[in-house]
Design a protein around this motif. Structure first.
Motif, PDB file in Angstrom:
ATOM      1  N   VAL A 133       0.785  -1.218  -0.177  1.00  0.00           N
ATOM      2  CA  VAL A 133       0.103   0.136   0.024  1.00  0.00           C
ATOM      3  C   VAL A 133       0.878   1.400  -0.193  1.00  0.00           C
ATOM      4  N   SER A 134       0.477   2.190  -0.811  1.00  0.00           N
ATOM      5  CA  SER A 134       1.418   3.463  -0.885  1.00  0.00           C
ATOM      6  C   SER A 134       0.274   4.786  -0.502  1.00  0.00           C
ATOM      7  N   ALA A 135       1.018   5.664   0.024  1.00  0.00           N
ATOM      8  CA  ALA A 135       0.324   6.751   0.275  1.00  0.00           C
ATOM      9  C   ALA A 135       1.070   7.885  -0.150  1.00  0.00           C
ATOM     10  N   THR A 136       0.572   8.573  -1.227  1.00  0.00           N
ATOM     11  CA  THR A 136       1.355   9.878  -1.803  1.00  0.00           C
ATOM     12  C   THR A 136       0.719  11.081  -1.351  1.00  0.00           C
ATOM     13  N   ILE A 137       1.601  11.827  -0.698  1.00  0.00           N
ATOM     14  CA  ILE A 137       0.973  13.016  -0.222  1.00  0.00           C
ATOM     15  C   ILE A 137       1.725  14.269  -0.810  1.00  0.00           C
ATOM     16  N   ASN A 161      -6.465   5.364 -16.106  1.00  0.00           N
ATOM     17  CA  ASN A 161      -6.492   5.001 -17.485  1.00  0.00           C
ATOM     18  C   ASN A 161      -5.309   4.028 -17.626  1.00  0.00           C
ATOM     19  N   THR A 162      -4.209   3.824 -16.560  1.00  0.00           N
ATOM     20  CA  THR A 162      -3.162   3.150 -16.665  1.00  0.00           C
ATOM     21  C   THR A 162      -2.953   1.892 -15.490  1.00  0.00           C
ATOM     22  N   GLY A 163      -3.898   1.957 -14.900  1.00  0.00           N
ATOM     23  CA  GLY A 163      -3.565   1.005 -13.869  1.00  0.00           C
ATOM     24  C   GLY A 163      -4.907   0.947 -12.803  1.00  0.00           C
ATOM     25  N   PRO A 164      -4.801   0.175 -11.684  1.00  0.00           N
ATOM     26  CA  PRO A 164      -5.882  -0.082 -10.618  1.00  0.00           C
ATOM     27  C   PRO A 164      -6.223   1.532 -10.045  1.00  0.00           C
ATOM     28  N   THR A 195      -3.139   3.741  -2.696  1.00  0.00           N
ATOM     29  CA  THR A 195      -3.180   2.745  -3.904  1.00  0.00           C
ATOM     30  C   THR A 195      -2.928   1.548  -3.098  1.00  0.00           C
ATOM     31  N   SER A 196      -3.092   0.613  -4.038  1.00  0.00           N
ATOM     32  CA  SER A 196      -2.561  -0.993  -3.251  1.00  0.00           C
ATOM     33  C   SER A 196      -2.468  -1.880  -4.362  1.00  0.00           C
ATOM     34  N   TYR A 197      -1.381  -2.511  -4.282  1.00  0.00           N
ATOM     35  CA  TYR A 197      -0.962  -3.520  -5.411  1.00  0.00           C
ATOM     36  C   TYR A 197      -0.386  -4.908  -4.899  1.00  0.00           C
ATOM     37  N   PRO A 198      -0.319  -5.773  -5.490  1.00  0.00           N
ATOM     38  CA  PRO A 198       0.209  -6.945  -5.048  1.00  0.00           C
ATOM     39  C   PRO A 198       1.667  -7.142  -4.529  1.00  0.00           C
TER      40      PRO A 198
END
Length: 246
Positions: A133-137, A161-164, A195-198
């Motif tokens: 999980v990321s949090a960009t501030i 448009n480019t990902g989840p 955002t969240s990713y595998p």
């Protein structure tokens, strides 16, 4: 006090970052996940996510949500004046050096919030989720909205448009802190994209594609950079076993 609606979208969210005494993060996480999740929700708030900061072994990051600022006041009063915190608070506080790094946030737009579903939370003892999980501030001058508008109307469509799709996109809640016993950072004007990713590689691939998009590269990012007061900060987070957000 009734629980927050399990399928609701809290209108006020705290992003809390704790600096802990060296080597005591796992102790706090074990206590938190065992004793301080359902008990906070019984007081009227939603515990949304608990995380290890991958860049700092002594930092614990978590999120909780409220229906509104008055609900926040009532819920925090009930919990911190109640028997659960009286019993477990001293041990939790003993792991901490600082717990005042708190951003008070709200959804940037309709549909940009977390959905809290406590019924889906793993039980104590569940394995750690294999997620990143990321949090960009991004930070902007108080009262200035151009940078946040560029994120909302420019960057977010490219990310979609480019990902989840992001889990949530939040901005500063400017209302007065209704529970001053717990300080929050003041004078802030931020946008935060979660955002969240595998895995972290999938995160890098998605953001690289978004940054390479001609519109992002030539217009959106330069516009955001002109408005921001500092470079954006990205929190790299590993959900704990009982985190709803993963």
């Amino acid at each position: 006090m009734p629980r927050t609606d399990p399928a609701g979208r809290p209108a006020v969210i705290e992003l809390r970052q704790y600096t802990l005494r060296p080597g005591r993060r796992d102790e706090l996480i074990a206590l938190f996940d065992r004793e301080l999740v359902e008990t906070q929700e019984e007081a009227g708030m939603a515990v949304l996510g608990q995380f290890r900061d991958l860049d700092d072994p002594d930092r614990f990051v978590w999120l909780r949500g409220f229906g509104d600022m008055e609900v926040r006041r009532r819920a925090l009063t009930a919990f911190y004046d109640g028997p659960v915190w009286a019993e477990h608070g001293p041990r939790a506080n003993a792991t901490m050096i600082d717990s005042d790094d708190v951003l008070l946030l709200r959804p940037l737009s309709a549909g940009s919030n977390f959905v809290g579903r406590p019924s889906e939370r793993p039980q104590a003892g569940a394995p750690e989720p294999d997620r990143f999980v990321s949090a960009t501030i991004w930070s902007f001058p108080p009262g200035r909205h151009d940078g946040i508008t560029l994120i909302r109307d420019g960057l977010l469509p490219v990310l979609h448009n480019t990902g989840p799709a992001p889990l949530a996109v939040l901005t500063t809640e400017t209302a007065h802190n209704t529970f001053p016993r717990l300080p929050v950072r003041t004078g802030e004007n931020v946008a935060a994209v979660f955002t969240s990713y595998p895995n972290e590689g999938a995160h890098h691939q998605h953001f690289s594609q978004a940054q390479a998009h001609p519109l992002t590269r030539d217009e959106i990012l330069p516009g955001i950079e002109r408005e921001q007061t500092a470079a954006p900060r990205t929190l790299r987070l590993a959900p704990t076993s009982r985190s709803l957000i993963s």
